[in-house]
Design an enzyme around this catalytic site. Structure first.
Site, PDB file in Angstrom:
ATOM      1  N   ILE A  87       0.846  -1.200   0.000  1.00 58.98           N
ATOM      2  CA  ILE A  87       0.000   0.000   0.000  1.00 58.98           C
ATOM      3  C   ILE A  87       0.879   1.246   0.000  1.00 58.98           C
ATOM      4  O   ILE A  87       1.792   1.363   0.823  1.00 58.98           O
ATOM      5  CB  ILE A  87      -0.906   0.024   1.252  1.00 58.98           C
ATOM      6  CG1 ILE A  87      -1.745  -1.255   1.350  1.00 58.98           C
ATOM      7  CG2 ILE A  87      -1.803   1.267   1.253  1.00 58.98           C
ATOM      8  CD1 ILE A  87      -2.414  -1.467   2.703  1.00 58.98           C
ATOM      9  N   CYS A  88       0.589   2.178  -0.907  1.00 63.02           N
ATOM     10  CA  CYS A  88       1.307   3.454  -0.937  1.00 63.02           C
ATOM     11  C   CYS A  88       0.420   4.494  -0.250  1.00 63.02           C
ATOM     12  O   CYS A  88      -0.546   4.983  -0.833  1.00 63.02           O
ATOM     13  CB  CYS A  88       1.581   3.861  -2.381  1.00 63.02           C
ATOM     14  SG  CYS A  88       2.482   5.411  -2.516  1.00 63.02           S
ATOM     15  N   LEU A  89       0.726   4.778   1.020  1.00 63.30           N
ATOM     16  CA  LEU A  89      -0.072   5.719   1.808  1.00 63.30           C
ATOM     17  C   LEU A  89       0.852   6.409   2.796  1.00 63.30           C
ATOM     18  O   LEU A  89       1.551   5.736   3.565  1.00 63.30           O
ATOM     19  CB  LEU A  89      -1.190   4.952   2.538  1.00 63.30           C
ATOM     20  CG  LEU A  89      -2.173   5.766   3.368  1.00 63.30           C
ATOM     21  CD1 LEU A  89      -2.966   6.739   2.490  1.00 63.30           C
ATOM     22  CD2 LEU A  89      -3.135   4.850   4.111  1.00 63.30           C
TER      23      LEU A  89
END
Length: 194
Positions: A87-89
């Site tokens: 996840i890119c967060l």
């Protein structure tokens, strides 16, 4: 050292508010450093109706270091790897704060499903599709939700089987079902009109 008293408190908070949020967090075993989160797909998105499992690993520095989270359920989204579930967060990286909790982190992941950021992608292929062929992106995301995130996910194979038995080619059936987000009747209409 992980603050296990805090983790226990967070798990209790999640279970108390499960009815309103739909989010659950539970230990994988007796080890509170390995957890499983479940988030519902947001309404009005291609993920609606899906239930998404997220693997959570707490680092030794938790809550001063962010939890490591990745999707176990396959999901088609610009900021989530379609291969690994990464996840890119920002809050799972440099914007984490000890004031945040597992629940707020999962709510942020759920919000990410509603509001993709294709300019900061985790999966470049999905991001390109989102930017250039939005309707195809929506159809694919809906198909993946139907196939991987619903209790009736097995239903997709049954739909394929029924349509193949009607004389349509397997590959054509699968691509048509994917294009219409798993809707068997719509797929049949398209197959008959092609």
């Amino acid at each position: 050292m992980i603050d296990f008293a805090r983790v226990q408190k967070e798990l209790q908070e999640c279970s108390r508010e499960q009815d309103s949020s739909g989010i659950t967090v539970s230990p994988k075993s007796d080890n509170l450093a390995r957890l499983t989160g479940i988030i519902p797909g947001p309404l009005g998105t291609p993920y609606e109706g899906g239930s998404f499992e997220i693997d959570i690993t707490l680092p030794d520095g938790y809550p001063f270091e962010p939890p490591k989270m990745k999707f176990v359920t396959k999901v088609w989204h610009p900021n989530i790897s379609s291969q690994s579930g990464a996840i890119c967060l920002d809050i799972l990286k440099d914007q984490w704060s000890p004031a945040l909790t597992l629940k707020t982190a999962l709510l942020s992941v759920q919000a990410l499903l509603s509001a993709p950021e294709p300019d900061d992608p985790q999966d470049a292929v999905v991001a390109q599709q989102y930017l250039r062929e939005y309707q195809t992106f929506v159809g694919t995301a809906r198909y993946w939700t139907e196939s991987f995130a619903k209790a009736s996910s097995l239903g997709i194979e049954e739909k394929v089987q029924r349509l193949v038995e009607m004389g349509f080619a397997n590959g054509l059936v699968r691509s048509t079902l994917e294009a219409v987000g798993g809707d068997e009747n719509l797929a049949l209409e398209r197959l008959l009109s092609s």
